[in-house]
Scaffold this motif. Sequence first.
Motif, PDB file in Angstrom:
ATOM      1  N   SER A 136     -27.546 -24.484 -13.163  1.00  0.00           N
ATOM      2  CA  SER A 136     -26.521 -24.493 -14.203  1.00  0.00           C
ATOM      3  C   SER A 136     -26.356 -25.939 -14.653  1.00  0.00           C
ATOM      4  O   SER A 136     -25.621 -26.716 -14.036  1.00  0.00           O
ATOM      5  N   ALA A 137     -27.081 -26.298 -15.691  1.00  0.00           N
ATOM      6  CA  ALA A 137     -27.026 -27.674 -16.197  1.00  0.00           C
ATOM      7  C   ALA A 137     -27.162 -27.617 -17.716  1.00  0.00           C
ATOM      8  O   ALA A 137     -28.255 -27.457 -18.250  1.00  0.00           O
ATOM      9  N   THR A 138     -26.049 -27.732 -18.385  1.00  0.00           N
ATOM     10  CA  THR A 138     -26.027 -27.507 -19.828  1.00  0.00           C
ATOM     11  C   THR A 138     -26.880 -28.502 -20.613  1.00  0.00           C
ATOM     12  O   THR A 138     -27.357 -28.185 -21.705  1.00  0.00           O
ATOM     13  N   ASN A 139     -27.090 -29.708 -20.062  1.00  0.00           N
ATOM     14  CA  ASN A 139     -27.851 -30.721 -20.795  1.00  0.00           C
ATOM     15  C   ASN A 139     -29.224 -30.999 -20.181  1.00  0.00           C
ATOM     16  O   ASN A 139     -29.840 -32.011 -20.505  1.00  0.00           O
ATOM     17  N   LEU A 140     -29.687 -30.085 -19.317  1.00  0.00           N
ATOM     18  CA  LEU A 140     -31.002 -30.280 -18.718  1.00  0.00           C
ATOM     19  C   LEU A 140     -32.074 -30.237 -19.796  1.00  0.00           C
ATOM     20  O   LEU A 140     -32.206 -29.271 -20.533  1.00  0.00           O
ATOM     21  N   PHE A 141     -32.843 -31.311 -19.855  1.00  0.00           N
ATOM     22  CA  PHE A 141     -33.876 -31.477 -20.883  1.00  0.00           C
ATOM     23  C   PHE A 141     -35.241 -31.040 -20.373  1.00  0.00           C
ATOM     24  O   PHE A 141     -36.029 -30.427 -21.100  1.00  0.00           O
ATOM     25  N   SER A 142     -35.537 -31.341 -19.095  1.00  0.00           N
ATOM     26  CA  SER A 142     -36.873 -31.090 -18.557  1.00  0.00           C
ATOM     27  C   SER A 142     -36.782 -30.481 -17.167  1.00  0.00           C
ATOM     28  O   SER A 142     -36.004 -30.935 -16.314  1.00  0.00           O
ATOM     29  N   PHE A 143     -37.614 -29.449 -16.919  1.00  0.00           N
ATOM     30  CA  PHE A 143     -37.689 -28.815 -15.599  1.00  0.00           C
ATOM     31  C   PHE A 143     -39.146 -28.706 -15.185  1.00  0.00           C
ATOM     32  O   PHE A 143     -39.972 -28.162 -15.919  1.00  0.00           O
ATOM     33  N   LYS A 144     -39.466 -29.263 -13.976  1.00  0.00           N
ATOM     34  CA  LYS A 144     -40.820 -29.206 -13.449  1.00  0.00           C
ATOM     35  C   LYS A 144     -40.785 -28.500 -12.099  1.00  0.00           C
ATOM     36  O   LYS A 144     -39.992 -28.864 -11.221  1.00  0.00           O
ATOM     37  N   TYR A 145     -41.682 -27.527 -11.946  1.00  0.00           N
ATOM     38  CA  TYR A 145     -41.671 -26.731 -10.724  1.00  0.00           C
ATOM     39  C   TYR A 145     -43.095 -26.430 -10.271  1.00  0.00           C
ATOM     40  O   TYR A 145     -43.951 -26.052 -11.071  1.00  0.00           O
ATOM     41  N   PHE A 146     -43.338 -26.605  -8.970  1.00  0.00           N
ATOM     42  CA  PHE A 146     -44.615 -26.268  -8.357  1.00  0.00           C
ATOM     43  C   PHE A 146     -44.281 -25.559  -7.053  1.00  0.00           C
ATOM     44  O   PHE A 146     -43.832 -26.178  -6.095  1.00  0.00           O
ATOM     45  N   GLY A 147     -44.509 -24.249  -7.031  1.00  0.00           N
ATOM     46  CA  GLY A 147     -44.166 -23.515  -5.825  1.00  0.00           C
ATOM     47  C   GLY A 147     -44.375 -22.025  -5.979  1.00  0.00           C
ATOM     48  O   GLY A 147     -44.999 -21.558  -6.942  1.00  0.00           O
ATOM     49  N   PRO A 148     -43.859 -21.250  -5.021  1.00  0.00           N
ATOM     50  CA  PRO A 148     -44.059 -19.796  -5.028  1.00  0.00           C
ATOM     51  C   PRO A 148     -43.341 -19.119  -6.184  1.00  0.00           C
ATOM     52  O   PRO A 148     -42.429 -19.677  -6.789  1.00  0.00           O
ATOM     53  N   ARG A 149     -43.777 -17.880  -6.459  1.00  0.00           N
ATOM     54  CA  ARG A 149     -43.202 -17.125  -7.565  1.00  0.00           C
ATOM     55  C   ARG A 149     -41.950 -16.368  -7.145  1.00  0.00           C
ATOM     56  O   ARG A 149     -41.811 -15.927  -6.009  1.00  0.00           O
ATOM     57  N   PHE A 150     -41.022 -16.265  -8.061  1.00  0.00           N
ATOM     58  CA  PHE A 150     -39.821 -15.455  -7.905  1.00  0.00           C
ATOM     59  C   PHE A 150     -39.176 -15.369  -9.280  1.00  0.00           C
ATOM     60  O   PHE A 150     -39.554 -16.107 -10.204  1.00  0.00           O
ATOM     61  N   ILE A 151     -38.243 -14.490  -9.448  1.00  0.00           N
ATOM     62  CA  ILE A 151     -37.566 -14.343 -10.737  1.00  0.00           C
ATOM     63  C   ILE A 151     -36.555 -15.478 -10.903  1.00  0.00           C
ATOM     64  O   ILE A 151     -35.658 -15.657 -10.083  1.00  0.00           O
ATOM     65  N   MET A 152     -36.736 -16.247 -11.966  1.00  0.00           N
ATOM     66  CA  MET A 152     -35.876 -17.401 -12.216  1.00  0.00           C
ATOM     67  C   MET A 152     -35.209 -17.250 -13.580  1.00  0.00           C
ATOM     68  O   MET A 152     -35.865 -16.914 -14.566  1.00  0.00           O
TER      69      MET A 152
ATOM     70  N   LEU B 246     -40.970 -27.774 -20.176  1.00  0.00           N
ATOM     71  CA  LEU B 246     -41.194 -26.940 -19.006  1.00  0.00           C
ATOM     72  C   LEU B 246     -42.585 -27.245 -18.447  1.00  0.00           C
ATOM     73  O   LEU B 246     -43.588 -27.157 -19.156  1.00  0.00           O
ATOM     74  N   ASP B 247     -42.624 -27.609 -17.165  1.00  0.00           N
ATOM     75  CA  ASP B 247     -43.880 -27.963 -16.496  1.00  0.00           C
ATOM     76  C   ASP B 247     -43.975 -27.107 -15.238  1.00  0.00           C
ATOM     77  O   ASP B 247     -43.246 -27.330 -14.263  1.00  0.00           O
ATOM     78  N   ILE B 248     -44.875 -26.110 -15.243  1.00  0.00           N
ATOM     79  CA  ILE B 248     -44.968 -25.153 -14.147  1.00  0.00           C
ATOM     80  C   ILE B 248     -46.377 -25.151 -13.580  1.00  0.00           C
ATOM     81  O   ILE B 248     -47.355 -25.021 -14.320  1.00  0.00           O
ATOM     82  N   LYS B 249     -46.468 -25.292 -12.250  1.00  0.00           N
ATOM     83  CA  LYS B 249     -47.758 -25.244 -11.571  1.00  0.00           C
ATOM     84  C   LYS B 249     -47.639 -24.374 -10.324  1.00  0.00           C
ATOM     85  O   LYS B 249     -46.543 -24.067  -9.878  1.00  0.00           O
ATOM     86  N   GLY B 250     -48.784 -24.008  -9.751  1.00  0.00           N
ATOM     87  CA  GLY B 250     -48.773 -23.184  -8.557  1.00  0.00           C
ATOM     88  C   GLY B 250     -48.707 -21.703  -8.898  1.00  0.00           C
ATOM     89  O   GLY B 250     -48.896 -21.297 -10.054  1.00  0.00           O
ATOM     90  N   PRO B 251     -48.420 -20.850  -7.911  1.00  0.00           N
ATOM     91  CA  PRO B 251     -48.388 -19.396  -8.124  1.00  0.00           C
ATOM     92  C   PRO B 251     -47.442 -18.955  -9.235  1.00  0.00           C
ATOM     93  O   PRO B 251     -47.700 -17.972  -9.930  1.00  0.00           O
TER      94      PRO B 251
END
Length: 481
Positions: free
Chosen positions: A270-286, A297-302
Motif C-alpha cells: 500500500s504505497a500511493t506514490n510508488l513509482f517502481s517495483f522490482k521483484y524476483f521470486g516465486p509466483r503467487f497472486i499479487m 515494473l521489473d519482474i524476473k524468476g518464476p
Amino acid sequence: MAGKARGKSVFVEKHRQKTNGGKHAEDKMSRSAGALLVDKISQLPDALLESILSHMTLREAARTSVLSSRWYKVWTFIPDLNFDASVTLRFLEVQRVLEVQRIQELLMIERHKYVNWVNSVLESYQGLTLDKFSVGFDLNGDFGHDIDRWVNFALEKKVRRLVIDFRNYAGYPQYEHYRFPFTVFRLPSGTLHTHNVGFSKCSSLRVLLLRQVAITGDVVEYFLSNCPFLEQLCVEGSDLIVDLKVPEPLHCLKYLEVKYCFNVKSIDISATNLFSFKYFGPRFIMSYEKLPNLVELDIKGPYSDYIVDNPSLLSNYAFRLQTLRLRVMHVKESMGLLRFPVLTRLKTLELAVEAKDGDSLLLFAPLIKASPSLCRFTMKLSLQLRNPCGRRIQQKLPRCPHQCLKVVEIIGFQGCTIDNEFAAYLVENAVMLEKIIIDPRQPLLLGTPWEYDHMEKIRTARKRAKQFKTNLSLGSKLLLL
C-alpha cells in the motif's frame, strides 16, 4: 688526443651540471607552485573541503591527512562513508579457478582486512551526521558483532542512505547470513517489540538497501512504519521473509525491490506514490490496486513466466506502465496466441529470454504489438543451441508497423536463425527506426572478468552481424559493440 678527450669530458660534465641545475630549478619551481596551490586550497572553508574529498574514494580522502596539519582531520568529517572494496572483490572472483581450500584462506584474510578497515575509520570519524554509509563485501554472520556496531553507528549519525551489501562475490558458500540487528518478538497482543537498536534513529532514512541480509517480513514492516521519509527500499536474498506487508501511509516510498527471497508467499503493498517495483521470486497472486502511480515494473524468476502465461494479470494497471522488464525462462508455442492488454503508455520494454533449438522469438510479437507507444526495445538473449541453423527461417515475417519504435538493442546476438529472424522482424516493422544496437557478449557476463572469454564466438557473431547489416541495408543505423 688525450687532451682533447679530457677537454670533451670537462665540457660534457659542465653541460650535465648545467642541465641538472636547470632541472632542479624546474622541480623546485614545480614544488613551490604545488605548495602554493595546496595552500590556496587549504584556505577554503571546511564544508567546501569536505565536499571536495567526498568525490574521492575513502582511501584517497584519508591519504590527504599527510598534506599538512590543516588537512590532518578534514577527511574525518566527510558526509559519505563508502567502503568500496571492488578491486579486492574482482581479485577474489578471478581466484575462483584456484583450489577451494586456497579460496577459503584468501577470503578469510580479506574479510578480516575489510572489517579492520571499517572499524579503524569509524574510530577516527568525527562528523555529526552522515549522508551515506555503504559497506559491501563477502561477509557472513561470523562478523555480526562488528556489523551490528556499524549499523548502530550509521543510525546514530542520522544517516540518510544506508547500504549493506554482503553478496557472495567470491563463490565460496556462506553458511549463515548476517542477521539485521533488531531482536523482534510478538507480545501477547500481537504487537511488535524491538530492542538493541532504537527505531527512533531511523526517521532520517531516505534509502535502505539490504543485500544478503537475513531479515523477517515483520521487521521490514515495522521498520517501514518508523521511516516516514523512506524513498527507496531493497531487500535481497533473505530466506526469512514469508509474508511481506508494506503498510500505509508511505507517501514518500517510490522504489521497492524484493529479490531472491524464495520463501515469499505473499506481498501486500500500500504505497500511493510508488513509482517502481522490482521483484524476483516465486509466483503467487499479487494485487497492484493500491499502487495508483506505478509506472515501472521489473519482474524476473518464476513470477515473470506466470505473468507471460497469464497476461490478463496486467489488465488492472497496464494503461499506467511506462517501463516493463520481464525475464522469460521458457519460450512456449502458446505465447503466440495470447492476447495482451494494450499497454498504452509503455515507452521501454526489455525482455531477458532463454531460448533453445526450435524456439521462435516471433512469439513475442503480440506483446510488442500491444505496445503502440514503444520507443525503445531491448532483448537479452541466452541461447542454448546445438544446431543454430537447424530451424528453417519463417518465410513471411508478421506485419505490425511500430510507429514510435526508434531504438532496438539485442544483447547476446549470435547471428543464427532464431535471432536473425527476430531482428529482421523488428527492422521491417519499426517505421521510425534510428538505431539498432547489437552486442554479441553474453548478458549474464557483462561487467564481469569473463565477458570476453568466448572470443571466437564473439568474432563469429560480429561477422554475421555485418552480413545482417548488408542484407537489410541498415548503413549507419546498426551499431556493433
